[in-house]
Scaffold this active site. Structure first.
Site, PDB file in Angstrom:
ATOM      1  N   GLN A   1     -39.326  16.599  -3.216  1.00 13.30           N
ATOM      2  CA  GLN A   1     -39.283  15.519  -4.414  1.00 13.30           C
ATOM      3  C   GLN A   1     -38.797  15.866  -5.821  1.00 13.30           C
ATOM      4  O   GLN A   1     -38.438  15.383  -6.680  1.00 13.30           O
ATOM      5  CB  GLN A   1     -40.264  14.689  -4.383  1.00 13.30           C
ATOM      6  CG  GLN A   1     -39.860  13.637  -3.200  1.00 13.30           C
ATOM      7  CD  GLN A   1     -40.008  14.329  -1.697  1.00 13.30           C
ATOM      8  OE1 GLN A   1     -40.545  15.397  -1.592  1.00 13.30           O
ATOM      9  NE2 GLN A   1     -40.759  13.576  -1.071  1.00 13.30           N
TER      10      GLN A   1
ATOM     11  N   THR B   1       0.639  -1.173  -0.444  1.00 11.06           N
ATOM     12  CA  THR B   1       0.246   0.050   0.224  1.00 11.06           C
ATOM     13  C   THR B   1       0.803   0.999  -0.216  1.00 11.06           C
ATOM     14  O   THR B   1       0.103   1.937  -0.508  1.00 11.06           O
ATOM     15  CB  THR B   1      -0.838   0.431   1.222  1.00 11.06           C
ATOM     16  OG1 THR B   1      -0.312  -0.448   2.485  1.00 11.06           O
ATOM     17  CG2 THR B   1      -1.825  -1.213   1.556  1.00 11.06           C
TER      18      THR B   1
ATOM     19  N   ARG C   1     -42.536  28.140   3.811  1.00 10.84           N
ATOM     20  CA  ARG C   1     -41.493  27.226   4.937  1.00 10.84           C
ATOM     21  C   ARG C   1     -39.879  27.294   4.037  1.00 10.84           C
ATOM     22  O   ARG C   1     -39.929  28.352   3.394  1.00 10.84           O
ATOM     23  CB  ARG C   1     -42.131  25.980   4.839  1.00 10.84           C
ATOM     24  CG  ARG C   1     -40.981  25.260   3.796  1.00 10.84           C
ATOM     25  CD  ARG C   1     -41.898  23.452   3.785  1.00 10.84           C
ATOM     26  NE  ARG C   1     -41.506  22.957   3.006  1.00 10.84           N
ATOM     27  CZ  ARG C   1     -40.969  21.729   2.707  1.00 10.84           C
ATOM     28  NH1 ARG C   1     -41.193  20.958   3.750  1.00 10.84           N
ATOM     29  NH2 ARG C   1     -40.208  21.432   1.449  1.00 10.84           N
TER      30      ARG C   1
END
Length: 302
Positions: free
Chosen positions: A234, A59, A178
């Site tokens: 959505q 690594t 809101r």
């Protein structure tokens, strides 16, 4: 009898900052700060099952490769660098069958001094990152994704939520005004059939495809968030996705994950204040979480 089903390994959290100097004015510079993760797949089973390390590329070698290649190659944009790393590891090690590359780029932007962007001074816009993921296979197939993460936005009006399902567990009151806030996590999946072989990514990067695609996706996200009188998270995220697909034909699908960060009205009736639409409580949790994936319509063939 145990069986190794799949494996990968490599180096994570490899960081670098690279400076690019203008050829005609070395004081005019750009920077990229990136964090990389590279995981290798291939003929490494015996290192797991028989404690035989002969096949392992350490690594530390992976880390050194990332840093050396960052020095020797062009890292703008990071899609180009991801493709370069994927090809490098497959070409150098014959037993590597696939490479996973993740790159996270910090957002450093130049700021104005005396009315124009300073040549080599930057502001770090904390939280927001550009992210790229590449899964590249020896047979030439690849998956390439680009993301915006941690872009926090808020608008104090221009958001609604009403007409939802109501049952005996519902306490939420409908509203046509809101606060709407979220941490944008948007990912677009590049269509490898339209991009062509991975060797094309160099040319497409030079042509500005990935920079332009990122700029378009970010602008669409910010513009629609601000301008749309949102009926719901959505609906707004769907419209964002559809617009990105319209503007960037090389994108196959768009995915959003948007937490709905709540700002709750505070009851001040104890002081005789019956209406309070100015002071809110930032609720850290729970938050809504809305996700979607939007792709292109597949036309039926007759």
């Amino acid at each position: 009898m145990a069986v190794l089903l799949e494996s990968s390994y490599g180096k994570n959290l490899v960081k670098f900052l690279k400076v690019k100097r203008d050829a005609t004015n070395p004081k005019k510079q750009e920077v990229i700060e990136a964090t990389c993760c590279v995981l290798l797949e291939g003929a490494f089973d015996e290192s797991y099952t028989n404690a035989n390390n002969a096949s392992i590329v350490p690594t530390d070698t992976v880390k050194n490769t990332i840093l050396v290649e960052a020095k020797l190659s062009d890292v703008w944009p990071i899609e180009r660098f991801a493709a370069h790393l994927g090809q490098h590891f497959v070409n150098k090690y014959s037993h590597v069958t696939a490479v996973n590359v993740w790159i996270e780029q910090q957002r450093w932007v130049k700021y104005d001094v005396n009315g124009k962007p300073h040549d080599h001074s930057f502001i770090h816009q904390s939280g927001e990152t550009k992210n790229v993921y590449l899964h590249y296979f020896r047979n030439g197939k690849y998956d390439l994704q680009t993301s915006i993460k941690g872009l926090t936005v808020l608008k104090s009006t221009g958001s609604m939520f009403y007409g939802y399902n109501v049952c005996d567990y519902t306490t939420l009151k409908p509203t046509k005004d809101r606060i709407l806030s979220t941490d944008v996590d948007a990912t677009w999946y590049w269509d490898s059939k339209k991009l062509g072989p991975i060797t094309n990514i160099e040319r497409l990067a030079n042509a500005g495809l990935f920079d332009n695609g990122y700029d378009a996706a970010r602008k669409v996200t910010l513009d629609l968030f601000a301008l749309e009188n949102s009926p719901s998270v959505q609906a707004t995220m769907y419209n964002m996705s559809a617009k990105i697909l319209e503007l960037v034909p090389e994108v196959e699908k768009v995915q959003y994950s948007l937490p709905n960060k709540h700002y709750m009205g505070i009851d001040l009736s104890f002081k005789g204040i019956r209406e309070n639409n100015e002071v809110f409580y930032p609720a850290a949790h729970p938050s809504g979480l809305i996700k979607s994936t939007v792709g292109r319509e597949v036309k039926a063939k007759f």
